[in-house]
Write an enzyme that holds these catalytic residues in place. Structure first.
Site, PDB file in Angstrom:
ATOM      1  N   GLY A 125       0.818  -1.222   0.000  1.00 50.51           N
ATOM      2  CA  GLY A 125       0.000   0.000   0.000  1.00 50.51           C
ATOM      3  C   GLY A 125       0.843   1.261   0.000  1.00 50.51           C
ATOM      4  O   GLY A 125       1.532   1.571  -0.975  1.00 50.51           O
ATOM      5  N   ASP A 132      -2.882 -13.965  -1.416  1.00 49.43           N
ATOM      6  CA  ASP A 132      -2.606 -12.544  -1.640  1.00 49.43           C
ATOM      7  C   ASP A 132      -1.127 -12.237  -1.342  1.00 49.43           C
ATOM      8  O   ASP A 132      -0.453 -11.554  -2.120  1.00 49.43           O
ATOM      9  CB  ASP A 132      -3.531 -11.726  -0.714  1.00 49.43           C
ATOM     10  CG  ASP A 132      -3.216 -10.244  -0.729  1.00 49.43           C
ATOM     11  OD1 ASP A 132      -3.733  -9.546  -1.603  1.00 49.43           O
ATOM     12  OD2 ASP A 132      -2.436  -9.795   0.142  1.00 49.43           O
ATOM     13  N   LYS A 163       2.083 -10.892  -3.885  1.00 42.52           N
ATOM     14  CA  LYS A 163       2.967  -9.759  -3.601  1.00 42.52           C
ATOM     15  C   LYS A 163       4.428 -10.209  -3.530  1.00 42.52           C
ATOM     16  O   LYS A 163       5.324  -9.503  -3.985  1.00 42.52           O
ATOM     17  CB  LYS A 163       2.546  -9.099  -2.285  1.00 42.52           C
ATOM     18  CG  LYS A 163       1.181  -8.417  -2.383  1.00 42.52           C
ATOM     19  CD  LYS A 163       0.645  -8.048  -1.017  1.00 42.52           C
ATOM     20  CE  LYS A 163      -0.691  -7.340  -1.099  1.00 42.52           C
ATOM     21  NZ  LYS A 163      -1.367  -7.250   0.202  1.00 42.52           N
TER      22      LYS A 163
HETATM   23  N1  LIG Z   1      -7.994  -1.392  -0.843  1.00 44.63           N
HETATM   24  C1  LIG Z   1      -6.706  -1.165  -0.547  1.00 44.63           C
HETATM   25  O1  LIG Z   1      -6.398  -0.603   0.499  1.00 44.63           O
HETATM   26  C2  LIG Z   1      -5.637  -1.580  -1.503  1.00 44.63           C
HETATM   27  C3  LIG Z   1      -4.287  -1.442  -1.129  1.00 44.63           C
HETATM   28  C4  LIG Z   1      -3.265  -1.777  -2.055  1.00 44.63           C
HETATM   29  C5  LIG Z   1      -3.617  -2.255  -3.295  1.00 44.63           C
HETATM   30  N2  LIG Z   1      -4.947  -2.409  -3.614  1.00 44.63           N
HETATM   31  C6  LIG Z   1      -5.280  -2.914  -4.942  1.00 44.63           C
HETATM   32  O2  LIG Z   1      -5.962  -1.889  -5.639  1.00 44.63           O
HETATM   33  C7  LIG Z   1      -6.909  -2.454  -6.534  1.00 44.63           C
HETATM   34  C8  LIG Z   1      -8.293  -1.868  -6.228  1.00 44.63           C
HETATM   35  O3  LIG Z   1      -8.673  -2.202  -4.923  1.00 44.63           O
HETATM   36  P1  LIG Z   1      -9.932  -1.505  -4.228  1.00 44.63           P
HETATM   37  O4  LIG Z   1      -9.855  -1.899  -2.796  1.00 44.63           O
HETATM   38  O5  LIG Z   1      -9.989  -0.070  -4.570  1.00 44.63           O
HETATM   39  O6  LIG Z   1     -11.139  -2.274  -4.916  1.00 44.63           O
HETATM   40  P2  LIG Z   1     -12.680  -1.872  -4.896  1.00 44.63           P
HETATM   41  O7  LIG Z   1     -12.962  -0.965  -3.756  1.00 44.63           O
HETATM   42  O8  LIG Z   1     -13.434  -3.141  -5.018  1.00 44.63           O
HETATM   43  O9  LIG Z   1     -12.851  -1.018  -6.229  1.00 44.63           O
HETATM   44  C9  LIG Z   1     -12.795  -1.575  -7.491  1.00 44.63           C
HETATM   45  C10 LIG Z   1     -13.324  -0.551  -8.500  1.00 44.63           C
HETATM   46  O10 LIG Z   1     -13.182  -1.097  -9.799  1.00 44.63           O
HETATM   47  C11 LIG Z   1     -14.443  -1.124 -10.457  1.00 44.63           C
HETATM   48  N3  LIG Z   1     -14.521  -2.371 -11.216  1.00 44.63           N
HETATM   49  C12 LIG Z   1     -14.202  -3.619 -10.796  1.00 44.63           C
HETATM   50  N4  LIG Z   1     -14.379  -4.506 -11.786  1.00 44.63           N
HETATM   51  C13 LIG Z   1     -14.835  -3.799 -12.843  1.00 44.63           C
HETATM   52  C14 LIG Z   1     -15.223  -4.138 -14.158  1.00 44.63           C
HETATM   53  N5  LIG Z   1     -15.181  -5.406 -14.578  1.00 44.63           N
HETATM   54  N6  LIG Z   1     -15.623  -3.163 -14.991  1.00 44.63           N
HETATM   55  C15 LIG Z   1     -15.672  -1.887 -14.568  1.00 44.63           C
HETATM   56  N7  LIG Z   1     -15.313  -1.482 -13.325  1.00 44.63           N
HETATM   57  C16 LIG Z   1     -14.914  -2.439 -12.477  1.00 44.63           C
HETATM   58  C17 LIG Z   1     -15.479  -1.114  -9.343  1.00 44.63           C
HETATM   59  O11 LIG Z   1     -16.686  -0.561  -9.844  1.00 44.63           O
HETATM   60  P3  LIG Z   1     -17.976  -0.388  -8.891  1.00 44.63           P
HETATM   61  O12 LIG Z   1     -17.569   0.632  -7.861  1.00 44.63           O
HETATM   62  O13 LIG Z   1     -19.050   0.095  -9.772  1.00 44.63           O
HETATM   63  O14 LIG Z   1     -18.223  -1.735  -8.286  1.00 44.63           O
HETATM   64  C18 LIG Z   1     -14.796  -0.222  -8.303  1.00 44.63           C
HETATM   65  O15 LIG Z   1     -15.036   1.118  -8.576  1.00 44.63           O
HETATM   66  C19 LIG Z   1      -6.794  -3.965  -6.349  1.00 44.63           C
HETATM   67  O16 LIG Z   1      -5.897  -4.488  -7.297  1.00 44.63           O
HETATM   68  C20 LIG Z   1      -6.218  -4.098  -4.955  1.00 44.63           C
HETATM   69  O17 LIG Z   1      -5.505  -5.317  -4.767  1.00 44.63           O
HETATM   70  C21 LIG Z   1      -5.934  -2.097  -2.754  1.00 44.63           C
END
Ligand SMILES: NC(=O)c1ccc[n+]([C@@H]2O[C@H](COP(=O)([O-])OP(=O)(O)OC[C@H]3O[C@@H](n4cnc5c(N)ncnc54)[C@H](OP(=O)(O)O)[C@@H]3O)[C@@H](O)[C@H]2O)c1
Length: 436
Positions: free
Chosen positions: A137, A204, A208
């Site tokens: 992160g 996961d 990484k």
């Molecule tokens: N969360 C963390 O703290 C964190 C930290 C480090 C890395 N990451 C990485 O960052 C990435 C995003 O994580 P996140 O937590 O932000 O996920 P999230 O909250 O689930 O958000 C995913 C976003 O992508 C959109 N989306 C997903 N599939 C889609 C599709 N097929 N077509 C169009 N839009 C789509 C979703 O749309 P909707 O909103 O309409 O559902 C949502 O806006 C991942 O790879 C995760 O491993 C996350």
């Protein structure tokens, strides 16, 4: 220098991370523009559900479900993939690179499964593929491995890189909770997903680690190369016994380079209490790198959350912008293809490690001698034995054995043979012990 006044961004995803990125870019555009050398303008954001409430209300850019449109906008120079999952994220990244656009991604799964192919494509197209947010992160760890530690021969990377499991393990250790109860708490507090498999089974962390090991050892490690074990078999009493022996229990992602080979593994481990890693609690992450020049350096901080992760994503965008503007011309080098001279990947069986074994035995004389004979015949020597709770009604007793380092293959064979002894009721847990 050909400086662009504006650089256009396509944001693929507006969830936790995408929302944090959009909010930050809109909140402090002047500072970011100054550091990037151009204004960073979001030209559109891709989502699945247009009706969902978002962190950024009434955004000054179109929100769409049309990926094709967004990916082909000529005014977009940088595609920021923060959707997650393997597909369609991988296809979108590939399409963006093929179209000559720079890509910033937070997606460890795509990198662990398809990193080598994407690095080659980016190189071929002369564009950047940056991924600081994919591991740890908000902790800067990708750039240090790609740049600041390049003079070192790195011998190991040991990391706590899954906040969900570290939260669960901390609760088990501090409050004496069993796994199921601690998991439920993590889910209620939003730290664990409804389906926690990827986190609790170490998948996961394995994604990484594949990324970290590729950079640390200048080779290509993919998810399939990483052996992983989860935390579901741990019990509250393991934490108590570990503490009595001077250890904490952590889910460690370990990549080590010994004898010309690299081992990559994720599993629970007993970690000496005096180490920094043993003190990383709750949702925090840490990555410890051992270099021949630096010695041990440890990176510690928040491994998730909208703002820490946005910090990493936006830094990547700024660096891409600086490259577009000619301030920093070269992207960091990708790991080279596995060539002659690159370290070979070693199998887990070649590992040498000590073990903590908790087992339930029949409470009668001679039991320990039988177990010691099996271990000895596999060239494993016992470091300590503690007899724990005896259950007179069941005529059983609990033994905790620690061993001196032994070869993994021998240890696995010995565990099967010990489990088959008529004096042994069950091997409850076997956990590897990490040295300081
Ligand atoms: N969360 C963390 O703290 C964190 C930290 C480090 C890395 N990451 C990485 O960052 C990435 C995003 O994580 P996140 O937590 O932000 O996920 P999230 O909250 O689930 O958000 C995913 C976003 O992508 C959109 N989306 C997903 N599939 C889609 C599709 N097929 N077509 C169009 N839009 C789509 C979703 O749309 P909707 O909103 O309409 O559902 C949502 O806006 C991942 O790879 C995760 O491993 C996350």
């Amino acid at each position: 220098m050909n400086v662009r006044h504006e650089i256009g961004i396509a944001l693929l995803g507006m969830g936790v991370v995408g929302g944090g990125v959009a909010e930050t870019l809109l909140k402090k555009p002047a500072v970011i523009a100054q550091r990037a050398g151009s204004s960073l303008i979001i030209r559109g954001a891709l989502v699945r559900d247009l009706k969902k409430a978002r962190a950024v209300q009434s955004p000054p850019f179109p929100v769409t479900t049309d990926a094709q449109h967004l990916l082909t906008l000529p005014e977009v120079q940088v595609v920021v993939e923060v959707m997650g999952g393997e597909q369609p994220a991988f296809s979108y990244i590939e399409r963006a690179l093929r179209a000559g656009k720079h890509v910033v991604t937070a997606n460890k799964e795509v990198l662990a499964k398809h990193g080598p192919q994407l690095w080659d494509l980016a190189h071929q197209k002369g564009v950047q593929l940056r991924f600081e947010a994919s591991v740890g992160g908000g902790i800067p760890i990708i750039a240090p491995l790609q740049r600041d530690l390049l003079a070192n021969d790195i011998s190991s990377v040991r990391a706590i890189i899954n906040g969900t499991t570290n939260f669960i393990l901390t609760r088990m250790a501090r409050d004496g909770l069993d796994f199921g109860v601690a998991l439920k708490q993590a889910q209620d507090l939003g730290y664990a997903e409804a389906d926690p498999t990827n986190d609790v089974e170490g998948i996961d962390a394995a994604y990484k680690l594949a990324v970290l090991a590729s950079l640390a050892f200048h080779t290509r490690v993919t998810a399939a190369d990483v052996k992983h074990e989860g935390i579901t078999k741990l019990r509250a009493k393991d934490f108590q016994y570990a503490r009595e022996l001077g250890y904490a229990i952590k889910l460690l992602a370990i990549a080590s380079h010994t004898d010309g080979g690299v081992t990559v593994r994720v599993h629970p481990a007993l970690v000496p209490q005096e180490t920094l890693l043993a003190k990383v609690d709750g949702a925090f992450n840490a990555v410890e790198v051992k270099g021949d020049l630096t010695g041990t350096v440890t990176f510690h901080g928040l491994g998730a959350g909208p703002y820490p992760t946005a910090s990493a994503v936006i830094a990547d965008i700024i660096n891409v912008a600086r490259a577009i503007n000619g301030a920093d011309r070269l992207p960091p080098p990708p790991p080279p293809a596995r060539a002659e001279g690159a370290p070979r990947l070693r199998s887990m069986e070649e590992l040498n490690t000590s073990y903590y074994i908790r087992l339930n035995v029949h409470d009668r004389p001679g039991v320990l001698a039988r177990i010691a004979t099996v271990l000895g015949s596999n060239q494993i020597s016992i470091a300590s034995v503690i007899q724990k709770d005896a259950d007179e009604a069941q005529n059983s007793a609990e033994l905790v054995i620690t061993t001196h380092p032994a070869q993994e293959a021998r240890m696995q064979r010995a565990l099967l043979e010990v489990a088959a002894l008529d004096v042994v009721r069950e091997i409850n847990t076997s956990i590897r012990v990490e040295p300081v």
